[in-house]
Structures are given as C-alpha cells and as structure tokens.
Design an enzyme around this catalytic site. Structure first.
Site, PDB file in Angstrom:
ATOM      1  N   CYS A 131       0.836  -1.202   0.000  1.00 28.97           N
ATOM      2  CA  CYS A 131       0.000   0.000   0.000  1.00 28.97           C
ATOM      3  C   CYS A 131       0.876   1.260   0.000  1.00 28.97           C
ATOM      4  O   CYS A 131       0.577   2.253  -0.673  1.00 28.97           O
ATOM      5  CB  CYS A 131      -0.922   0.026   1.217  1.00 28.97           C
ATOM      6  SG  CYS A 131      -2.090  -1.348   1.306  1.00 28.97           S
TER       7      CYS A 131
ATOM      8  N   ASP B 271      34.356  15.605  19.729  1.00 27.45           N
ATOM      9  CA  ASP B 271      34.862  16.951  19.977  1.00 27.45           C
ATOM     10  C   ASP B 271      34.998  17.105  21.494  1.00 27.45           C
ATOM     11  O   ASP B 271      34.427  16.330  22.266  1.00 27.45           O
ATOM     12  CB  ASP B 271      33.884  17.975  19.401  1.00 27.45           C
ATOM     13  CG  ASP B 271      34.363  19.406  19.622  1.00 27.45           C
ATOM     14  OD1 ASP B 271      35.568  19.649  19.501  1.00 27.45           O
ATOM     15  OD2 ASP B 271      33.517  20.256  19.956  1.00 27.45           O
TER      16      ASP B 271
ATOM     17  N   ASP C  31      29.011  19.485  18.599  1.00 28.34           N
ATOM     18  CA  ASP C  31      27.988  20.400  19.110  1.00 28.34           C
ATOM     19  C   ASP C  31      26.896  20.715  18.100  1.00 28.34           C
ATOM     20  O   ASP C  31      25.963  21.432  18.394  1.00 28.34           O
ATOM     21  CB  ASP C  31      28.622  21.695  19.632  1.00 28.34           C
ATOM     22  CG  ASP C  31      29.235  22.542  18.518  1.00 28.34           C
ATOM     23  OD1 ASP C  31      29.076  22.180  17.337  1.00 28.34           O
ATOM     24  OD2 ASP C  31      29.881  23.550  18.844  1.00 28.34           O
TER      25      ASP C  31
ATOM     26  N   ASP D 191      30.598  22.157  14.490  1.00 34.35           N
ATOM     27  CA  ASP D 191      31.234  20.995  13.879  1.00 34.35           C
ATOM     28  C   ASP D 191      30.475  20.513  12.659  1.00 34.35           C
ATOM     29  O   ASP D 191      30.568  19.341  12.293  1.00 34.35           O
ATOM     30  CB  ASP D 191      31.334  19.855  14.906  1.00 34.35           C
ATOM     31  CG  ASP D 191      32.254  20.204  16.054  1.00 34.35           C
ATOM     32  OD1 ASP D 191      33.326  20.775  15.796  1.00 34.35           O
ATOM     33  OD2 ASP D 191      31.908  19.911  17.205  1.00 34.35           O
TER      34      ASP D 191
END
Length: 786
Positions: A82, A488, A682, A686
């Site tokens: 479907c 990081d 972050d 980055d």
C-alpha cells in the site's frame, strides 16, 4: 460521511442555508463517478492558506519560494505494498517533488510546487486509488487509530463467532461413521454452515477482497492478493459443492483461517500503535490553553487564552501541575520542571528567574511567571517532533530491500500456486483446492515486510525515551556498525562551562581567601571567568570600591584600602612590577586559562580555569572501548589541554590543534581505511565534520536543536544517554537480523510442507499470523532500555 470532502460539502450546504437541497432532490447520484465532482469541490477547501496553517509549511522558511510540505495521515494502509502504491501514485503527479510514507505511523510527508499543483489535486489522486488522506493532527490520529481498532475488533468478533458455530456443524460430519449420517442431514449442516460463513467472508474478510481488487486493477501484487485468492477459491468451491450436493466443503477451514488472520493483524496493529506512542505523546504535550497575564507586573490577574494565540513577549502564569504552553524564560518564582519525555532525564530540573523553560514540560512545585520566547513551530518541542517525523518518514536501504524482496516473492508465490494447482489436479483432484489455498496463505511474506520497519520504529521510540533523538532513518543501523567514535571536546566531552580547576596561593592569603577576593572583583562581571570564580567562592564577598575594568585584560578595585587587580599576568604585573615565579611559568604555558591576582606589594595567587569533563563521560568511554570501539578525541584546543582531558577519560588517541578542515580530513582518512565513523559534536560549529561522518550525533541543548542536521540528537546533553542509545542500536540490528532470518527460514520450511499437502488451510492461517506476531513481539522487546 464517507470522506472529509463529502463532510465539507455537506457542511457548506447547511451553513449557507441550502438545506432545502436535501428535501427537493428526487434521486441520489447513481454512481461514485457522479459524486466525484462534489468531492473535488470539498477538497478545494484544503487549498485555502488559512486552512493550511496547522499542517502545511514552507520548507525553506518564509523565503522558501513556491515549495510546500504537508503532513498527512493516510487511512486504508494495510501492508508495505500500500505504501509503495501511494508513493508511486503521488510521485507521478505533476508538481509533486517528494513523498515519504511511514508504515508504522501511517504518516505521509508530501512536498509539491504550489505553482504547478494544488493540495486538493494531491488528495484527489490519493482518493482515486481507494485511500483517504487527512491533515495530520494528534487528535485526528488518535481518533483514526481508535476507529481502526474498533472496526478490526468487530471483524475479529464476527469471524470468531462464525468459526465456532461452523465448527459445531462440522464436528458431527467428521465424527460420524460410515452410514451414520443421512445425506439430507449432512446437506442441512452444509446449508447452515454456508449461512454462517457468509458474514465472515463478506464482512470480516471484506478488506482482503477490496484490497486485492484494487491491486488487481492497478496491476500490483500486494499482500492481500494471495489471501483473497485462497479464501475466495475455498469459499466458491464450498458454495458449489453445497448447491450441487456433491464434493467437499471447506466452510470450517475458511472461517477458522479468516479468524486467525484477523486476530493476528489485530494484535500486530495494537503493537504497532504502541510502538509509535512516543511520537504521539510528544505531539500532545503542548497544552491547548494558557494563563496569560496582561500588564504584568502591575496586573497579576491571569486570563485564559488559546496557546496558539500567545506571542513572544507575553507573560504567562504556570501553576503547579500545568504544562508550559510555549518556550520561555522564568521571570518570577522558583520551582522545578519535569522534562523527562523531552530529554530522557527523570529528575526534575530546577527553575528560577533567568532560567529558560521548554514548552511541554510540567511545572512540579510552585507557580512561575514566564516570558514567552518561542511559540508554535518555533518551540523546541516542535523541533523535536519535526526531527522525529523526518526519521520516521525516511526509508533506510534495508527497508527498501525487504520491500522489493517481498513484492517479488508474492509474484513468485502466485506462479508456484498455479503450478501446485495443476500438479495436484493430476495427482489427486479432490485435494488440489485446499493444498493450493494452503500454499497461497502460509507463505504470504507478511513477516518479511514487518521485520525491519517495526523494529526500527520501536527502537526510535526507545531511544527517544532514553534521551537520544533519531532524526535520520539510517542512523540506528549505522550507529550499531560504527567502529570509530570521534568526539569533539568543548561542549561534548566537557560541559562547556568554565570552572576553577586549580588555585595557587603566592602570598599571605590562603586558598579560600584568595578565591573570595578574586570573586569580589568579579561581582558585577558577566564574563564566564567571573561566573566560575563566584561559583567557587560560595560565600559572602567583601565590598569593592572604585571598580574598574579593561576589556580583554582584567578588572581592578580597592578592597580594604588596598588596590587589587585580577586578570592576565602581564596586566596584573604592571601593578607591582615583579616577575612571575619561574616555578609557575609552566602553568601559564599549559594551555588552561590562567588569571593572576595581586596588589601593590606583589603576587597573591594564580587561578587555573578549565572546562571540566562531564561526570558521565568516563563511564561512557569505558563502555565503548569494552565493546571493541575505537575512541578518538578530535579538538581545536591545545595539545596540553587535550591530553589532560584524554588522560582523565581514558582516551588513547588524541588529535589537537585541529582546524575545521583538519577535522574533516582526519575523518576522511579514517573512512578511507575502512572505518565506520560516528562523530559526536555540538551540531553547529562541527557541521562540516558531522556531515562527513557516516553517522553524526549532535548535542541538542538549547536553541541550536532546530538548526542541526545531525543524524541523532542528544537532547539532554547527558552522555550516559548516548551509551544507552548505542546499546539499543546494537540490539536493534540483532533483532532485525533475527526477524529476517525467521522470515526466510519460515518460508523455506513451510513451502515444501504446503506443496506436499501436509498443511491444511486453517493451519496455514495460524502459521502466517503466528510468524507475523513473532516478528512484532520480537521487535517490541526493544521498548525496554537496559
């Protein structure tokens, strides 16, 4: 009403005083084709901009041009075929630029060019192939789910009741010996069984036939085609045998088969709806009303308003037990908020003036006054729901592969069934029919089509509850296969907030006195260094006279009659003219932030400030290494600082002084060596290296959540939730492999047995339903996060 279009047309007729139409018309439309223009007129209501506000957005923002994106919910979806059919139908419409449909949630995301087509035309295209589409909203979704459960339960009840009654008439025939039952009495039992089987076939099994007929018209082999062929053939042969008075009847097998099939699908539907409950719960978190306080602070009387009418800058009163109706900032009161469903953190979060609050969180203790900063689509909760929707509507390669295999398997199954029918007609014509029915039913690849999407849906919900938000469909599979985890430092492995990590007294004052004096000089400062010193002091500070500040260098003032300076060593040294002791010169060159404190007589103290590792980072790194993963610290900070953090956390490989391009190149080199890289950063700073990695994880604290393009978002910033998420991802991959292995093994085993005539139709129904239920139940084990 049969659809939203007819409902809209009827409402328009009544609202405009045209109700006499219903009294004066002399006939109903003779066919659906005659009613279609009216339906299309109703669908045109969906083209109004005001009507579209709640479910249509511009992907590129206000300047996104003519492209639009709508979130719809589809009714009538029964299998992966479907989904394929609707996606193909919509993608062929002029102006449609993208379409994604999720099997578990029945949600569709459709993009189109407003200059080339209209939403009403898209909805009409869906209606043309027998499905219905509605604008998505949580209440409508829950209503459709409730109706779907109710309808399915009634079909199961009718099939079960019919099965029991037919079996009562079949048992005497089975038990009667030769000559113990007359032909008239046996024929009477057949007619009674036929009457009781009619509602089972035409009501309970109705969806199978409707879906199969739709697939036939569209030249498409869906999951319901073999089921409808099996049920229809067995029922037709039984009816002929009853009318002619000779031959075998299979009413008991038909009713039992339909009952087991419907019971299995009902349980699967219930499990699927449970699996998507996290997304639905998030969508319902935001309250419908809020207590706005106009004229605050002069007026403190609240008025009830719709949450949708709030605007940035409004002041809202949130009482204990109520939910925050928007994002904002506390301006009065102290309390705590339950953000567990948003971040995965079970402990309430303290709230006081100046602290941000998130819409959808629950105020726990005391009344709070908050100033609204974000409403509607601009709240953090809306960003979370959008990211979850994006993940749910994307199709990973493993799902597409399973769908293609299932589609081709059905075609192959139909060919095998024809061969079985011909072969058994030559061997034993009396058994040819029920052997063919058993082959059609028992090998239907429902379990194969469910194996992957249900597991991924359950895993996404489990990871969201654990605080790790999945925003891309491939993320779970890739995270489980990641061989290298690259982190990081600032804001990822560390908190991103400065703290005092070392105090070196150089004069008559001890450590506590030195910190208190330095904090006093920074009392009026908003600099992170000042905040760290004040936090370290934690006591009543002395008064400062004649304060002064030199940006980028330091602060000064008069304390207890003596002039004091705090700041960079060279700035402070100018006050007394004495060099820094050589024994502490290495501290200044260490890479940490070092500030000096002195008066006119000489040095008083040196303070080393740094970004402390998160409390849970050590355990998370240890868990990854224990699982055989390589952990790398990749940072732009200096070597000495990076080495100190790596030693603290137990990380062996460190890349320091790395520019954004250096980070990108380093990850590229790892990938060239065959590594599967998971990059944790972050989310904004980055961005290049996050995009380069096979799977990326962004820290989702604060407003940057809405801007991140990462594959996963760590909502709370708690790295323990990343460890849990990695564990869930690995378990998910194992469950998917188990599901696929079971699906293939089941068909390999039962197909020869069915061809050999060792499986009856009712056994086939149990087998097919049981295999699908086993796959769903195995996937539901992922709901429990260890």
């Amino acid at each position: 009403m049969c659809c939203a279009g007819c409902q809209a047309v009827a409402r328009a007729i009544v609202d405009n005083g045209l109700g006499d139409y219903y009294r004066n018309r002399d006939a109903l439309p003779s066919s659906p084709a005659e009613a279609l223009p009216a339906v299309l007129d109703g669908l045109r209501l969906y083209d109004h901009a005001e009507f579209q506000k709640s479910f249509v957005r511009t992907p590129g923002g206000a300047d996104g041009g003519s492209e639009r994106e709508a979130s719809l919910i589809l009714e009538g979806i029964t299998c992966s075929a479907c989904l394929w059919l609707n996606e193909q139908q919509l993608s062929r419409q002029p102006g449609v630029t993208g379409v994604d449909i999720n099997y578990a949630t029945r949600r569709a995301r459709v993009r189109w060019d407003e200059n080339r087509t209209r939403l009403s035309e898209i909805l009409a295209a869906i209606a043309a192939i027998g499905y219905r589409a509605y604008p998505y909203d949580p209440a409508k979704s829950e209503d459709l789910a409730r109706r779907e459960r109710r309808s399915a339960l009634w079909r199961v009840f009718v099939a079960g009741f019919g099965m029991m009654q037919v079996m009562m008439y079949a048992v005497p025939v089975y038990l009667a010996g030769e000559g113990e039952m007359g032909p008239d009495f046996e024929q009477l039992l057949r007619w009674a069984s036929l009457v009781l089987t009619l509602p089972v076939v035409f009501y309970s099994a109705g969806p199978f036939f409707r879906n199969a007929w739709r697939d036939f018209r569209l030249r498409r082999a869906g999951m319901d085609v073999p089921v409808a062929l099996g049920v229809g053939a067995a029922f037709a042969a039984s009816v002929w045998a009853t009318l002619s008075g000779g031959g075998e009847v299979y009413f008991d097998s038909v009713t039992m088969f339909v009952f087991f099939l419907l019971a299995g699908r009902f349980l699967e539907m219930t499990a699927r709806q449970r699996a998507v409950s996290v997304t639905e719960a998030l969508a319902r978190l935001m309250p419908a009303v809020a207590s706005r306080v106009p004229g605050y602070p002069g007026n403190r009387e609240a008025e009830q308003v719709l949450a949708a009418d709030l605007r940035p800058g409004d002041v809202v009163l949130v009482r204990p037990g109520e939910s925050f109706a928007a994002d904002g900032e506390v301006i009065e009161g102290e309390s705590s908020a339950n953000e567990s469903l948003l971040t995965g953190e079970s402990a309430p979060v303290a709230k006081r003036p100046g602290v941000p609050v998130t819409g959808g969180a629950i105020n726990v203790e005391s009344p709070l006054f908050m100033r609204v900063t974000g409403v509607g689509e601009h709240t953090r909760l809306s960003a979370i729901v959008r990211l979850m929707d994006r993940a749910a509507l994307d199709k990973p390669r493993i799902v597409e592969l399973a769908d293609r295999i299932a589609s081709r398997f059905i075609v192959a199954l139909l060919i095998v069934a024809v061969g079985v029918a011909v072969g058994w007609s030559l061997i034993d014509p009396r058994q040819a029919l029920w052997v063919t029915v058993s082959v059609l039913v028992v090998t239907c690849p429902c379990a194969l089509s469910l194996a992957t999407p249900v597991a991924l849906t359950v895993a996404s919900g489990a990871m969201a509850r654990a605080g790790l938000l999945v925003t891309r469909s491939h993320a779970i599979e890739t995270l489980a296969r990641a061989s290298h985890f690259v982190f990081d430092k600032t804001g990822t492995l560390t908190s991103g907030q400065m703290s005092v990590i070392g105090v070196h007294p150089l004069g008559a004052l001890d450590r506590e006195q030195s910190v208190a004096l330095a904090a006093a000089l920074e009392q009026a400062s908003e600099h992170p260094i000042g905040a760290a010193l004040r936090a370290a002091a934690g006591r009543l500070l002395p008064a400062v006279d004649a304060p002064q500040s030199e940006p980028g260098r330091g602060v000064g003032g008069v304390v207890d009659g003596r002039r004091v300076r705090l700041g960079r060593p060279d700035y402070v040294a100018a006050l007394h003219g004495r060099p820094l002791p050589e024994s502490l010169a290495s501290l200044v060159a260490s890479g940490d932030t070092v500030v000096a404190l002195a008066d006119e007589t000489g040095w008083i103290a040196l303070f080393a400030l740094g970004d402390d590792p998160r409390a849970e980072a050590t355990a998370m790194v240890a868990a990854l290494r224990a699982a055989g993963r390589h952990v790398v610290l990749l940072t732009g900070d200096g070597r000495s600082v990076a080495d100190r953090v790596a030693r603290t956390l137990g990380i062996d490989e460190v890349v320091a002084d790395a520019s954004p391009q250096d980070k990108h190149d380093y990850v590229s080199r790892l990938q060239a060596g065959g590594a599967v890289v998971a990059m944790v950063g972050d989310g904004v700073n980055d961005a290049p290296v996050l995009a380069q990695a096979q799977v990326s994880v962004a820290m989702g604290e604060g407003s940057q959540l809405a801007r991140t393009q990462a594959d996963l978002v760590l909502l709370s910033g708690n790295l323990e939730h990343l460890r849990r998420g990695v564990s869930v991802a690995r378990r998910t991959l194992r469950v998917i492999r188990q599901n696929l292995l079971w699906s293939f093994a089941y068909n390999v085993v039962v197909l020869p047995l069915a061809v050999a005539g060792l499986i009856t139709p009712w056994m086939a129904g149990i087998g097919m339903s049981g295999s699908s239920l086993l796959v769903v139940a195995n996937s539901l084990r992922l709901q429990k996060v260890r």
